[in-house]
Design a protein around this motif. Structure first.
Motif, mmCIF file in Angstrom:
data_model
loop_
_atom_site.group_PDB
_atom_site.id
_atom_site.type_symbol
_atom_site.label_atom_id
_atom_site.label_comp_id
_atom_site.label_asym_id
_atom_site.label_seq_id
_atom_site.Cartn_x
_atom_site.Cartn_y
_atom_site.Cartn_z
ATOM 1 N N GLN A 160 -4.230 7.188 -5.865
ATOM 2 C CA GLN A 160 -5.384 7.764 -5.279
ATOM 3 C C GLN A 160 -5.409 9.150 -5.305
ATOM 4 N N HIS A 161 -4.395 9.865 -4.937
ATOM 5 C CA HIS A 161 -4.517 11.369 -5.141
ATOM 6 C C HIS A 161 -4.558 11.846 -6.463
ATOM 7 N N GLU A 162 -3.758 11.274 -7.490
ATOM 8 C CA GLU A 162 -4.104 11.840 -8.905
ATOM 9 C C GLU A 162 -5.463 11.437 -9.273
ATOM 10 N N ALA A 163 -6.177 10.418 -9.046
ATOM 11 C CA ALA A 163 -7.436 10.021 -9.335
ATOM 12 C C ALA A 163 -8.575 11.156 -8.638
ATOM 13 N N LEU A 164 -8.149 11.555 -7.314
ATOM 14 C CA LEU A 164 -9.137 12.399 -6.667
ATOM 15 C C LEU A 164 -8.931 13.781 -7.142
ATOM 16 N N ARG A 170 0.837 -1.502 0.138
ATOM 17 C CA ARG A 170 0.100 -0.007 0.136
ATOM 18 C C ARG A 170 0.820 1.319 -0.160
ATOM 19 N N GLY A 171 2.127 1.154 -0.331
ATOM 20 C CA GLY A 171 2.923 2.164 -0.229
ATOM 21 C C GLY A 171 2.801 3.233 -0.804
ATOM 22 N N SER A 172 3.799 4.389 -1.248
ATOM 23 C CA SER A 172 3.493 5.703 -1.788
ATOM 24 C C SER A 172 3.018 5.423 -3.178
ATOM 25 N N ALA A 173 3.322 4.558 -3.777
ATOM 26 C CA ALA A 173 2.672 4.426 -5.304
ATOM 27 C C ALA A 173 1.228 4.403 -5.192
ATOM 28 N N ALA A 174 0.632 3.510 -4.378
ATOM 29 C CA ALA A 174 -0.934 3.603 -4.140
ATOM 30 C C ALA A 174 -1.353 4.807 -3.659
ATOM 31 N N ARG A 175 -0.788 5.660 -2.781
ATOM 32 C CA ARG A 175 -1.214 6.630 -2.460
ATOM 33 C C ARG A 175 -1.299 7.845 -3.498
ATOM 34 N N THR A 176 -0.076 7.765 -4.296
ATOM 35 C CA THR A 176 -0.037 8.920 -5.285
ATOM 36 C C THR A 176 -1.306 8.465 -6.521
#
Length: 125
Positions: free
Chosen positions: A94-98, A86-92
């Motif tokens: 998610q942020h891009e999609a949002l 779930r590291g930074s790639a997943a957060r990135t």
């Protein structure tokens, strides 16, 4: 510290650990449910708000016994791997999609008068 003063000792260990204490010791919610399914005691929360559940307490000896088991080590390894996935790639992502969703949904609250939009000298060449 002055040489004539005795060293400061650690605070005394309590008999019980809360769920928060377990999470501070790298327990996950799943590990608590699997290894310590029943709590040993409970108390009211310090902050009394409507809907606050009582604080679950677990015996320190029981927690330390569970931490010495193989199941605990396996659970910790699974949690570490899941955290890495779930590291930074997943957060990135998610942020891009949002951000994309917010930009597409944005509609400025102000609309220009139509007569201004029709002026030819304001149009880009």
């Amino acid at each position: 510290m002055a040489p004539d003063q005795p060293p400061v000792s650690a605070p005394p260990q309590t008999k019980y650990l809360t769920t928060y204490d377990l999470k501070e010791r790298d327990w996950t919610v799943t590990m608590i449910a699997e290894l310590l399914p029943q709590h040993d005691a409970s108390r009211a929360a310090y902050i009394r708000l409507p809907g606050n559940a009582p604080v679950k307490l677990y015996l320190r000896a029981r927690v330390e016994e569970a931490e010495g088991s193989d199941e605990f080590l396996i659970g910790q390894e699974r949690a570490t791997k899941a955290k890495a996935r779930r590291g930074s790639a997943a957060r990135t992502a998610q942020h891009e999609a949002l951000l994309k969703k917010c930009v597409q949904a944005f509609r400025p609250p102000y609309t220009w008068p139509e007569r201004w939009c029709q002026r030819s000298d304001w149009q880009l060449s």
